[in-house]
Design a protein around this motif. Sequence first.
Motif, PDB file in Angstrom:
ATOM      1  N   LYS A 115       0.809  -1.224   0.000  1.00 18.78           N
ATOM      2  CA  LYS A 115       0.000   0.000   0.000  1.00 18.78           C
ATOM      3  C   LYS A 115       0.840   1.271   0.000  1.00 18.78           C
ATOM      4  O   LYS A 115       0.386   2.316  -0.447  1.00 18.78           O
ATOM      5  N   ASN A 116       2.047   1.192   0.572  1.00 15.56           N
ATOM      6  CA  ASN A 116       2.789   2.439   0.814  1.00 15.56           C
ATOM      7  C   ASN A 116       4.189   2.495   0.219  1.00 15.56           C
ATOM      8  O   ASN A 116       4.973   3.367   0.591  1.00 15.56           O
ATOM      9  N   ASP A 130       9.463   5.328   7.366  1.00 18.76           N
ATOM     10  CA  ASP A 130       8.232   5.961   7.856  1.00 18.76           C
ATOM     11  C   ASP A 130       8.048   5.825   9.368  1.00 18.76           C
ATOM     12  O   ASP A 130       7.606   6.753  10.025  1.00 18.76           O
ATOM     13  N   TYR A 131       8.366   4.659   9.908  1.00 20.16           N
ATOM     14  CA  TYR A 131       8.066   4.393  11.324  1.00 20.16           C
ATOM     15  C   TYR A 131       9.294   4.090  12.174  1.00 20.16           C
ATOM     16  O   TYR A 131       9.535   4.734  13.184  1.00 20.16           O
ATOM     17  N   CYS A 132      10.043   3.090  11.747  1.00 19.36           N
ATOM     18  CA  CYS A 132      11.120   2.614  12.617  1.00 19.36           C
ATOM     19  C   CYS A 132      12.400   3.417  12.361  1.00 19.36           C
ATOM     20  O   CYS A 132      13.447   2.874  12.018  1.00 19.36           O
ATOM     21  N   ASP A 162      11.834  -8.114  -2.010  1.00 15.85           N
ATOM     22  CA  ASP A 162      10.675  -7.256  -1.707  1.00 15.85           C
ATOM     23  C   ASP A 162      10.559  -7.035  -0.199  1.00 15.85           C
ATOM     24  O   ASP A 162      10.242  -5.934   0.255  1.00 15.85           O
ATOM     25  N   PHE A 163      10.817  -8.093   0.560  1.00 11.88           N
ATOM     26  CA  PHE A 163      10.676  -7.971   2.010  1.00 11.88           C
ATOM     27  C   PHE A 163      11.712  -6.985   2.565  1.00 11.88           C
ATOM     28  O   PHE A 163      11.400  -6.154   3.422  1.00 11.88           O
ATOM     29  N   MET A 169      12.847  -1.444   4.551  1.00 14.67           N
ATOM     30  CA  MET A 169      13.508  -0.143   4.349  1.00 14.67           C
ATOM     31  C   MET A 169      12.471   0.977   4.327  1.00 14.67           C
ATOM     32  O   MET A 169      12.650   2.029   4.940  1.00 14.67           O
ATOM     33  N   ASP A 170      11.368   0.763   3.608  1.00 19.59           N
ATOM     34  CA  ASP A 170      10.329   1.797   3.538  1.00 19.59           C
ATOM     35  C   ASP A 170       9.635   1.974   4.884  1.00 19.59           C
ATOM     36  O   ASP A 170       9.354   3.093   5.314  1.00 19.59           O
TER      37      ASP A 170
END
Length: 355
Positions: free
Chosen positions: A19-20, A193-195, A182-183, A188-189
């Motif tokens: 989604k992101n 954003d969060y971690c 992909d994982f 990384m993404d």
Amino acid sequence: MNNIRIHTLQRKIKLYYKKNSRLLPWRIKLGKNQDPYKTLISEIMLQQTRVKAVLDYYKVFLIKFPDIKSLALASEKEVLIAWSGLGYYRRAFNLHRAAKIIFKEYNGIIPSEKIVLRTLPGIGEYTSSAIASFAFGKEELVVDTNVERFIKRIFNMEDNSSKSYNLKELGEILFPKKNRGDFAQAIMDFSNDYCTKLRPKCHNCIISRYCDYKSLDTSQKIKVKKNKKYCVSYFIYDLKGFFFIRRRPISEILGGMYEIPSTLWKSSKKFSNINLITLDKNYNPIFLNKLIKHDFSHFTLFSKVIVIKKEKLITNNIKGLWVNKSTIKRFPISNLTKKVIDYSFEEISSLKKFL
Ligand code: SF4
């Protein structure tokens, strides 16, 4: 952590990515392999550099060198000019050397095996795994600093020297067996954003239930202070707008890049002389007020700029050449050199009547 928790965590991270995921020019649809050349360029550029800083350079670089052949056949100077401003110039030298090897020894085809990729200049453990995984779908464990931090936090190993851990083993537990590329990009993404490195957003993190991270008291965190280094930059100029530059010795930091001649970068604040020039004994060159500050990864450099009129030079034994604001564009220069040039011109125009 049991298997059910691991699978749930994996599912949530994958869904988040679906989604992101960030739209990056070297990426392709989920589940598909990226272009090997674009992956090679982006991964080398991303070494020690943030995505945001890489984007513009990446686009220009790809226009100038759209494939391995054009990069391999380019001159070192052309490659360095395209890299100018991105920093860590050793990467550009190595990328160029790697492109030549791929062009000559592998018929211009980027190798797909990690073990072969690792033999190329500038390609280490992480970059070889990333290329093999992102561009060729190999099930490698791709662990950059973001992924490493994420793994350590999930298992509460960050800042916890009392526990011994094996990152590879933890990665094997956390990563799925398939679509590992992909994982890794998903983590990384998610980390972006969060971690995040500082102040992770644990309070509204979608996987906080599956994460053992215990945020440390800020007083426990160690602040790393950077070392300081100092030098003098000799801005020698004439009234027609020409100034003197030289190529930095290849063995030094920013080696191969052009600069306003500077003294050795030392930790002592005592400014030394360059010793390769002599001036008219009645002439007092001007030391400009401000120190030019430039951050490198392990230290901060402060450069004192001294401006010298060409006609006051008695001897100049520095190997170099004269350029002006227009012809300097043909030479690879760092952001540090750009700052020194801009500041010198700015000050010369305001001090003109005194110089
Ligand atoms: S809970 Fe915090 S530390 Fe754990 S994954 Fe989420 S953001 Fe990172």
